[in-house]
Design an enzyme around this catalytic site. Structure first.
Site, PDB file in Angstrom:
ATOM      1  N   ALA A  86      62.823  60.515  -1.327  1.00 28.80           N
ATOM      2  CA  ALA A  86      61.925  61.652  -1.504  1.00 28.80           C
ATOM      3  C   ALA A  86      62.761  62.850  -1.940  1.00 28.80           C
ATOM      4  O   ALA A  86      64.002  62.821  -1.858  1.00 28.80           O
ATOM      5  CB  ALA A  86      61.201  61.962  -0.200  1.00 28.80           C
ATOM      6  N   LYS A  87      62.133  63.884  -2.412  1.00 26.35           N
ATOM      7  CA  LYS A  87      62.838  65.112  -2.777  1.00 26.35           C
ATOM      8  C   LYS A  87      61.831  66.239  -2.849  1.00 26.35           C
ATOM      9  O   LYS A  87      60.642  66.007  -3.083  1.00 26.35           O
ATOM     10  CB  LYS A  87      63.514  64.950  -4.142  1.00 26.35           C
ATOM     11  CG  LYS A  87      64.637  65.923  -4.390  1.00 26.35           C
ATOM     12  CD  LYS A  87      65.973  65.406  -3.871  1.00 26.35           C
ATOM     13  CE  LYS A  87      67.095  66.377  -4.121  1.00 26.35           C
ATOM     14  NZ  LYS A  87      68.404  65.771  -3.852  1.00 26.35           N
ATOM     15  N   GLY A  88      62.321  67.461  -2.661  1.00 23.64           N
ATOM     16  CA  GLY A  88      61.435  68.616  -2.756  1.00 23.64           C
ATOM     17  C   GLY A  88      62.118  69.741  -3.497  1.00 23.64           C
ATOM     18  O   GLY A  88      63.325  69.700  -3.754  1.00 23.64           O
TER      19      GLY A  88
END
Ligand code: NAD
Length: 424
Positions: free
Chosen positions: A113-115
């Site tokens: 995941a990444k933000g």
């Protein structure tokens, strides 16, 4: 049957385009699991949020934020949060996908995941930064959590920002949820060794790779792009091993000294001034000349897409250690391979950070904390073991370390995908 995604328009050199090509290259090595490969070519979940905050002068400003969960077949999502004015959905998607591959490459029980937030954090006051971080955390709070998706620091985010994220999530859930983020301050459930872990992983994989290509680290010349968390820690460890850091570049300038920098001096200069530009112990040089520097080891540790085809033709190093995520575009990758320059790819080279993040998460769950020596010994063991498996795979199929890392990782992800089956 499966149509391409409608909401991104990748080009061959853009981050998502680069990632898609890397996936295409691994298909011949996936055997029967290739039937699941489309699952890697689309994120599982994309969240775009509006972040309105009150500025210190009373105005209201809006920022665009993202959290992308690329694949959760092997466990909860895991990946950093980036604050940068150039952040886009496409970039965050690619960074999330590289996290899936990286986490599987070192066999951590995580998905990817990444933000990110489209913002130049240097233009915000500390209070504005805190308000933006807390609102962003609340907005993505519907999909993160210690068993769901665990953010961490990336470009322009740090332990203080992780502390605000942990506190915001904890307030919203009425708990003390230390395991919701990693890279926290040590007295809030953070792990010893986390701050320098990514740079340490770059050094450990680089040392192993150097041994295999008979490159002596004593006296080896190293050029580093990006002197932040990753680049500075890697430079420090290479200098301790006897290498000379002869060039550095960041957003404030490019500097060069054939005799090598004094690491304590440059670290103090970066701490005091915010960048390498103006460092007295070196000569300034034009930014583009960085890629022509005579060196043995090149460490890109800034942003994506830095090693273009043109720069790949000029690089003098014998070995490129990808501290950054996605620094090399596919055409440049091919040129480096043809020229015999060894590339240790991001998806293994910079996995040290997420590995110690995993240790932090485990320590938070057990509320029992390890010594820094225990952390480093375990980290080195995982990095060396993972690199060996990848190297063996590369030798067996006569492929690059990047394709070999994807082969090892994608097989693990797609095996989990197949074993879990499709629901409903
Ligand atoms: P950071 O914010 O601490 O440092 C970023 C560095 O890049 C700074 O020195 C900055 O000046 C430099 N930079 C920014 N724009 C530049 C430009 N246009 N040209 C040259 N230099 C520029 O970030 P970081 O955590 O060190 O992350 C660096 C890279 O490593 C990113 O690609 C990140 O995704 C990757 N990474 C970070 C971690 C981690 O644990 N922090 C883990 C894995 C990978």
């Amino acid at each position: 049957m499966t149509l391409p995604l409608s909401y991104v328009h990748p080009t061959p050199d853009s981050p998502w385009g680069t990632y898609l090509m890397q996936v295409d290259r691994v298909v011949p090595y996936l055997g029967h699991l290739a039937k699941w490969v489309d699952t890697l070519k689309r994120p599982k979940r994309v969240l775009i949020v509006d972040i309105p905050i009150e500025m210190d002068n009373g105005d209201v400003a809006h920022f665009e934020g993202y959290r992308v969960q690329h694949n959760l077949s092997r466990g909860p999502g895991k990946g950093g949060v980036r604050y940068h004015p150039d952040v886009t959905l496409e970039e965050v998607m690619a960074l999330a996908a590289w996290m899936s591959v990286k986490n599987a490459a070192v066999n951590l029980p995580y998905g990817g995941a990444k933000g990110g937030i489209r913002v130049d954090p240097k233009t915000l006051s500390l209070k504005e930064l805190e308000r933006m971080t807390r609102r962003y955390t609340s907005e993505i709070g519907i999909i993160i959590g210690p068993q769901r998706d665990i953010p961490a620091p990336d470009v322009n985010t740090n332990p203080q920002i992780m502390a605000w994220m942990m506190d915001t999530y904890s307030m919203n859930t009425g708990s003390t949820a230390t395991g919701v983020v990693t890279g926290k301050p040590v007295d809030l459930g953070g792990s010893l060794g986390r701050v320098k872990a990514t740079g340490r992983g770059v050094f450990v994989t680089g040392r192993e790779a150097a041994r295999r290509i008979n490159l002596n680290l004593e006296g080896a010349r190293v050029a580093v792009q990006g002197f932040g968390n990753v680049g500075s820690a890697a430079a420090e460890l290479f200098a301790q091993a006897g290498a000379k850091i002869v060039a550095a570049q960041d957003h404030t300038g490019t500097i060069f000294n054939t005799r090598g920098f004094d690491l304590a001096d440059i670290t103090a200069h970066v701490r005091d001034t915010g960048g390498v530009g103006g460092f007295k112990g070196a000569e300034p040089m034009a930014g583009e000349e960085f890629w022509d520097v005579d060196c043995d080891i090149l460490i890109p540790a800034a942003l994506e897409g830095q090693i273009t085809a043109d720069r790949a033709r000029r690089i003098k190093a014998r070995m490129v250690l990808e501290g950054a995520n996605g620094p090399t575009v596919p055409t440049a990758d091919d040129i480096l391979a043809d020229r015999g320059v060894l590339v240790v790819p991001d998806v293994i080279c910079n996995a040290g950070g997420v590995t110690v993040s995993y240790f932090e998460w485990v320590q938070d769950f057990s509320s029992f904390f390890w010594t820094e020596d225990e952390i480093n010994v375990r980290l080195d063991k995982i990095m060396i073991g993972a690199l060996k498996k990848i190297w063996d795979t590369a030798d067996r199929h006569k492929i690059t370390l990047r394709t070999a890392t994807f082969a090892v990782a994608c097989e693990r992800i797609l095996k989990a995908r197949e074993e879990r089956g499709l629901y409903p």
